[in-house]
Design a protein around this motif. Structure first.
Motif, PDB file in Angstrom:
ATOM      1  N   THR A   1      38.890  50.705  29.108  1.00 16.21           N
ATOM      2  CA  THR A   1      39.229  51.649  28.158  1.00 16.21           C
ATOM      3  C   THR A   1      40.917  52.364  29.409  1.00 16.21           C
ATOM      4  OG1 THR A   1      37.695  52.756  27.628  1.00 16.21           O
ATOM      5  CG2 THR A   1      39.366  53.752  27.381  1.00 16.21           C
ATOM      6  N   ILE A   2      42.144  52.322  28.324  1.00 19.31           N
ATOM      7  CA  ILE A   2      43.120  52.858  28.965  1.00 19.31           C
ATOM      8  C   ILE A   2      42.907  54.448  28.609  1.00 19.31           C
ATOM      9  CG2 ILE A   2      44.897  52.184  26.996  1.00 19.31           C
ATOM     10  CD1 ILE A   2      46.926  51.716  29.730  1.00 19.31           C
TER      11      ILE A   2
ATOM     12  N   LEU B   1      43.004  53.450  34.415  1.00 17.72           N
ATOM     13  CA  LEU B   1      42.216  52.662  33.004  1.00 17.72           C
ATOM     14  C   LEU B   1      41.042  52.063  33.728  1.00 17.72           C
ATOM     15  CD1 LEU B   1      42.759  49.769  31.882  1.00 17.72           C
ATOM     16  CD2 LEU B   1      43.145  48.450  33.500  1.00 17.72           C
TER      17      LEU B   1
ATOM     18  N   LYS C   1      39.384  43.850  24.963  1.00 21.66           N
ATOM     19  CA  LYS C   1      39.165  44.557  24.154  1.00 21.66           C
ATOM     20  C   LYS C   1      37.072  44.480  24.389  1.00 21.66           C
ATOM     21  CE  LYS C   1      42.266  43.788  20.933  1.00 21.66           C
ATOM     22  NZ  LYS C   1      42.389  43.164  19.994  1.00 21.66           N
TER      23      LYS C   1
ATOM     24  N   THR D   1      46.182  52.603  21.457  1.00 19.92           N
ATOM     25  CA  THR D   1      45.888  52.387  22.023  1.00 19.92           C
ATOM     26  C   THR D   1      45.921  50.481  21.773  1.00 19.92           C
ATOM     27  OG1 THR D   1      43.619  52.151  22.652  1.00 19.92           O
ATOM     28  CG2 THR D   1      44.723  54.257  23.671  1.00 19.92           C
ATOM     29  N   ASN D   2      46.310  49.651  22.729  1.00 16.84           N
ATOM     30  CA  ASN D   2      46.529  48.318  22.605  1.00 16.84           C
ATOM     31  C   ASN D   2      45.871  47.475  23.906  1.00 16.84           C
ATOM     32  OD1 ASN D   2      47.935  48.136  19.666  1.00 16.84           O
ATOM     33  ND2 ASN D   2      49.339  49.340  20.821  1.00 16.84           N
ATOM     34  N   TYR D   3      44.664  46.525  23.659  1.00 14.72           N
ATOM     35  CA  TYR D   3      44.357  45.830  24.108  1.00 14.72           C
ATOM     36  C   TYR D   3      44.439  44.378  24.508  1.00 14.72           C
ATOM     37  CZ  TYR D   3      41.599  50.681  26.170  1.00 14.72           C
ATOM     38  OH  TYR D   3      41.541  51.938  25.587  1.00 14.72           O
ATOM     39  N   SER D   4      44.725  43.275  25.601  1.00 17.84           N
ATOM     40  CA  SER D   4      44.420  41.962  25.251  1.00 17.84           C
ATOM     41  C   SER D   4      43.331  41.939  24.891  1.00 17.84           C
ATOM     42  CB  SER D   4      44.482  41.612  26.473  1.00 17.84           C
ATOM     43  OG  SER D   4      43.854  41.684  27.535  1.00 17.84           O
TER      44      SER D   4
ATOM     45  N   ALA E   1      46.588  46.301  28.492  1.00 20.04           N
ATOM     46  CA  ALA E   1      46.389  47.562  27.602  1.00 20.04           C
ATOM     47  C   ALA E   1      47.614  48.769  28.065  1.00 20.04           C
ATOM     48  CB  ALA E   1      45.268  48.874  28.235  1.00 20.04           C
TER      49      ALA E   1
END
Length: 115
Positions: A68-69, A80, A64, A57-60, A49
């Motif tokens: 949560t970052i 994280l 997902k 934010t972006n997540y793998s 993330a």
């Protein structure tokens, strides 16, 4: 000198939760994009993330809805939050940032997930 110090790893049962922290120093945290990477034994280090300075934010795909970052500007710390942990989430977790065109990494914190 940029320093990234991770903490919060440990042993957790599958389905459990952990919160990782990455304390930063030596940089302007407010404008830095921060990221968490994971490296499982024998595998490459993959992005988990990231979070931009504006909080986006972006997540793998694999995390997902479970991870949560977030970031605390006052503490210059990125977190994280990991929920519903799976066996495949185990590995070494690294905090990363790019500052003045250089990549910086922490030493990592280990997450072990038991069945």
């Amino acid at each position: 000198q940029v320093h990234l110090v991770e903490s919060g790893g440990g042993l957790v049962q599958a389905g459990g939760s952990l919160r990782l922290s990455c304390r930063t120093s030596g940089m302007n945290f407010k404008i830095a994009r921060m990221a968490w990477y994971r490296q499982a034994p024998g595998k490459q280090r993959d992005l988990v993330a990231n979070i931009s300075a504006d909080g986006s934010t972006n997540y793998s795909d694999s995390v997902k809805g479970r991870f949560t970052i977030s970031r605390d500007w006052a503490r210059a710390t990125v977190y994280l939050e990991m929920n519903s942990l799976k066996l495949e989430d185990a590995g070494d977790y690294y905090c990363q940032t790019t500052w003045r065109s250089l990549n910086f990494w922490g030493r990592g914190t280990t997450v072990t997930v038991s069945s």
